[in-house]
Design an enzyme around this catalytic site. Sequence first.
Site, mmCIF file in Angstrom:
data_model
loop_
_atom_site.group_PDB
_atom_site.id
_atom_site.type_symbol
_atom_site.label_atom_id
_atom_site.label_comp_id
_atom_site.label_asym_id
_atom_site.label_seq_id
_atom_site.Cartn_x
_atom_site.Cartn_y
_atom_site.Cartn_z
ATOM 1 N N ASP A 197 0.853 -1.189 0.000
ATOM 2 C CA ASP A 197 0.000 0.000 0.000
ATOM 3 C C ASP A 197 0.892 1.243 0.000
ATOM 4 O O ASP A 197 2.088 1.161 0.300
ATOM 5 C CB ASP A 197 -0.948 -0.003 1.209
ATOM 6 C CG ASP A 197 -2.238 0.779 0.919
ATOM 7 O OD1 ASP A 197 -2.303 1.482 -0.119
ATOM 8 O OD2 ASP A 197 -3.180 0.691 1.727
ATOM 9 N N ASP A 198 0.283 2.389 -0.340
ATOM 10 C CA ASP A 198 1.076 3.620 -0.360
ATOM 11 C C ASP A 198 1.387 4.088 1.057
ATOM 12 O O ASP A 198 2.478 4.580 1.321
ATOM 13 C CB ASP A 198 0.394 4.731 -1.189
ATOM 14 C CG ASP A 198 -1.048 4.981 -0.805
ATOM 15 O OD1 ASP A 198 -1.596 4.255 0.061
ATOM 16 O OD2 ASP A 198 -1.662 5.900 -1.385
ATOM 17 N N ASP A 251 -2.097 4.829 7.897
ATOM 18 C CA ASP A 251 -2.393 6.032 8.693
ATOM 19 C C ASP A 251 -2.947 5.588 10.041
ATOM 20 O O ASP A 251 -2.200 5.353 10.983
ATOM 21 C CB ASP A 251 -3.372 6.903 7.895
ATOM 22 C CG ASP A 251 -3.644 8.243 8.536
ATOM 23 O OD1 ASP A 251 -3.707 8.303 9.778
ATOM 24 O OD2 ASP A 251 -3.807 9.258 7.833
HETATM 25 O O1 LIG Z 1 -4.469 3.422 7.696
HETATM 26 P P1 LIG Z 1 -5.766 4.005 7.232
HETATM 27 O O2 LIG Z 1 -6.282 5.097 8.139
HETATM 28 O O3 LIG Z 1 -6.809 2.976 6.954
HETATM 29 O O4 LIG Z 1 -5.462 4.794 5.882
HETATM 30 C C1 LIG Z 1 -4.617 4.303 4.877
HETATM 31 C C2 LIG Z 1 -5.390 4.047 3.609
HETATM 32 O O5 LIG Z 1 -6.030 5.262 3.182
HETATM 33 C C3 LIG Z 1 -5.744 5.496 1.817
HETATM 34 O O6 LIG Z 1 -6.639 4.808 0.980
HETATM 35 P P2 LIG Z 1 -8.121 5.358 0.666
HETATM 36 O O7 LIG Z 1 -9.116 4.633 1.536
HETATM 37 O O8 LIG Z 1 -8.112 6.855 0.737
HETATM 38 O O9 LIG Z 1 -8.421 4.912 -0.813
HETATM 39 P P3 LIG Z 1 -7.544 5.057 -2.139
HETATM 40 O O10 LIG Z 1 -6.333 4.194 -1.943
HETATM 41 O O11 LIG Z 1 -8.464 4.550 -3.189
HETATM 42 O O12 LIG Z 1 -7.188 6.502 -2.307
HETATM 43 C C4 LIG Z 1 -4.363 4.894 1.626
HETATM 44 O O13 LIG Z 1 -4.142 4.566 0.265
HETATM 45 C C5 LIG Z 1 -4.415 3.651 2.496
HETATM 46 O O14 LIG Z 1 -4.935 2.552 1.789
HETATM 47 O O1 LIG Z 2 -3.537 11.137 0.340
HETATM 48 C C1 LIG Z 2 -3.607 10.708 1.513
HETATM 49 N N1 LIG Z 2 -2.736 11.205 2.461
HETATM 50 C C2 LIG Z 2 -2.758 10.781 3.762
HETATM 51 O O2 LIG Z 2 -1.957 11.251 4.596
HETATM 52 C C3 LIG Z 2 -3.731 9.796 4.087
HETATM 53 N N2 LIG Z 2 -4.063 9.154 5.239
HETATM 54 C C4 LIG Z 2 -5.068 8.329 4.942
HETATM 55 N N3 LIG Z 2 -5.401 8.410 3.641
HETATM 56 C C5 LIG Z 2 -4.586 9.316 3.083
HETATM 57 N N4 LIG Z 2 -4.528 9.776 1.810
HETATM 58 MG MG LIG Z 3 -5.719 3.189 -0.188
#
Ligand SMILES: O=P(O)(O)OC[C@H]1O[C@H](OP(=O)(O)OP(=O)(O)O)[C@H](O)[C@@H]1O
Ligand SMILES: O=c1[nH]c(=O)c2nc[nH]c2[nH]1
Ligand SMILES: [Mg+2]
Length: 175
Positions: A109-110, A113
């Site tokens: 994952d990127d 959080d």
């Molecule tokens: O640890 P957490 O609080 O769960 O947050 C982390 C997740 O939030 C973001 O995804 P998002 O749900 O925004 O979807 P996306 O990847 O489609 O942008 C990010 O890419 C992680 O997958």
């Molecule tokens: O673009 C993002 N930046 C963040 O720091 C983050 N945390 C949860 N989801 C996120 N998305």
């Molecule tokens: Mg995500």
Amino acid sequence: MVNNHSEPGAPERGGKPFPVSWDQFHRDCRALTWRLNEVGPFHAIIAITRGGLVPAAIVARELGLRVIDTVCVASYDHDQQGELRVLKGVSADIAKLGGGTGKGLLIVDDLVDTGKTGRLVREMLPDAHFAAVYAKPQGRPLVDTFITEVSQDTWIHFPWDTALSFQPPIRDGAG
Ligand SMILES: O=P(O)(O)OC[C@H]1O[C@H](OP(=O)(O)OP(=O)(O)O)[C@H](O)[C@@H]1O
Ligand SMILES: O=c1[nH]c(=O)c2nc[nH]c2[nH]1
Ligand SMILES: [Mg+2]
């Protein structure tokens, strides 16, 4: 960035913006792969969509992996976290490769959080290796490998969510 959102990490609430360029992201993904190369080999990569797709492509290229699956999770509407929804789980073929528990599979994952997304995917594949490029303190215990830790009140701005724009000088209040 000015918007109407109010998560603790959002810049307008005192959180720190952490902009990441494509160059920086590519470098961080390569650094992540150096570490993962010591841990593998892996049978397959599982990207947590959508943010995980970008690092997964880079890591897959560097590790020579061509079997790539997704777990599709949605939770944030921009910077507001709602209920986690699993839109697609692990494919049956890939689950079988990991012996049902994820052994030898790499989840990417990127970022982590709060760790809610990571926890959900870990429950699906407890023996998989979980890698994220960036980690905030609450999510950090959930990842096996990451590259950069940022504070919990930081909001990471990824290059696919941003564009070049004029910034006012710092002394005039730029973030
Ligand atoms: O640890 P957490 O609080 O769960 O947050 C982390 C997740 O939030 C973001 O995804 P998002 O749900 O925004 O979807 P996306 O990847 O489609 O942008 C990010 O890419 C992680 O997958
Ligand atoms: O673009 C993002 N930046 C963040 O720091 C983050 N945390 C949860 N989801 C996120 N998305
Ligand atoms: Mg995500």
